[in-house]
Design a protein around this motif. Structure first.
Motif, short mmCIF file in Angstrom:
data_model
loop_
_atom_site.label_atom_id
_atom_site.label_comp_id
_atom_site.label_asym_id
_atom_site.label_seq_id
_atom_site.Cartn_x
_atom_site.Cartn_y
_atom_site.Cartn_z
N LEU A 1 -3.77 3.28 -0.46
CA LEU A 1 -4.23 2.64 -1.69
C LEU A 1 -3.34 1.44 -2.00
O LEU A 1 -2.11 1.51 -1.85
CB LEU A 1 -4.19 3.62 -2.86
N GLU A 2 -3.95 0.36 -2.44
CA GLU A 2 -3.19 -0.82 -2.83
C GLU A 2 -2.39 -0.53 -4.10
O GLU A 2 -2.94 -0.01 -5.07
CB GLU A 2 -4.13 -1.99 -3.07
N ARG B 1 -5.52 0.73 -6.24
CA ARG B 1 -6.90 0.30 -6.00
C ARG B 1 -7.30 0.76 -4.60
O ARG B 1 -6.56 0.58 -3.65
CB ARG B 1 -7.02 -1.22 -6.10
N ALA B 2 -8.51 1.32 -4.51
CA ALA B 2 -9.09 1.71 -3.23
C ALA B 2 -10.14 0.66 -2.87
O ALA B 2 -10.96 0.29 -3.71
CB ALA B 2 -9.74 3.09 -3.32
N HIS B 3 -10.13 0.19 -1.64
CA HIS B 3 -11.07 -0.83 -1.18
C HIS B 3 -12.14 -0.21 -0.33
O HIS B 3 -11.95 0.65 0.44
CB HIS B 3 -10.35 -1.92 -0.39
N TYR C 1 0.84 -1.20 0.00
CA TYR C 1 0.00 0.00 0.00
C TYR C 1 0.87 1.24 0.00
O TYR C 1 1.98 1.25 0.54
CB TYR C 1 -0.91 -0.01 1.23
N ARG D 1 -20.03 3.24 -3.32
CA ARG D 1 -19.39 2.30 -2.39
C ARG D 1 -17.96 2.72 -2.04
O ARG D 1 -17.30 2.06 -1.24
CB ARG D 1 -19.42 0.90 -2.98
N ARG D 2 -17.49 3.78 -2.67
CA ARG D 2 -16.18 4.38 -2.38
C ARG D 2 -15.02 3.40 -2.60
O ARG D 2 -14.14 3.27 -1.76
CB ARG D 2 -16.15 4.94 -0.97
N HIS D 3 -15.05 2.73 -3.75
CA HIS D 3 -13.91 1.91 -4.11
C HIS D 3 -13.75 1.93 -5.63
O HIS D 3 -14.62 2.37 -6.37
CB HIS D 3 -14.02 0.48 -3.57
N TRP E 1 -10.42 1.53 -8.98
CA TRP E 1 -9.02 1.40 -9.35
C TRP E 1 -8.69 2.32 -10.51
O TRP E 1 -9.58 2.79 -11.22
CB TRP E 1 -8.69 -0.06 -9.70
#
Length: 133
Positions: free
Chosen positions: A9-10, A131-133, A4, A81-83, A85
């Motif tokens: 963020l991944e 990517r945001a989870h 991260y 959903r706030r995710h 990439w």
């Protein structure tokens, strides 16, 4: 094992970036025109580790023949959903040779109108994503 960045963020690896890149039909080509940055939406397909799109724009064709360096960005964001990439590829443009263009036009997705147009390839020399989870 996921890594991260400082924002949480991944950081995506190259194979995952290429997989995500090929999962969407439209991206943003970022290039320079008249000394200024320009962004254009383009329909594209992924051929191995390259991005292929069709154009009849004389500026893009000249850029491909010169081998200009450009950036290409794709993303998929779910604001509710706030995710999501984002993936960015950087590389040199080139014109796809006629014989190879005919083969690509025959195997490209039907939504991508490659027939009877000049094909341009972006060789991905650098690819990165988050990517945001």
């Amino acid at each position: 094992m996921h890594t991260y960045d400082d924002a949480g963020l991944e950081i995506l690896d190259g194979p995952e970036c290429l997989r995500l890149l090929s999962s969407v039909p439209v991206g943003r080509l970022v290039f320079t025109q008249g000394g200024l940055p320009v962004v254009r939406l383009v329909a594209f397909c992924v051929d191995g580790d390259t991005i292929v799109f069709a154009s009849d724009d004389c500026e893009w064709l000249r850029a491909a023949h010169r081998g200009d360096v450009v950036a290409f960005e794709v993303d998929d964001i779910d604001l509710e959903r706030r995710h999501g990439w984002t993936v960015t590829a950087i590389g040199h443009l080139s014109a796809v040779p006629e014989g190879e263009a005919a083969e690509l036009a025959g195997t490209a997705p039907s939504w991508l109108r490659l027939r009877d147009r000049q094909l341009i390839r972006l060789g991905t020399e650098s690819v990165s994503g988050r990517r945001a989870h």
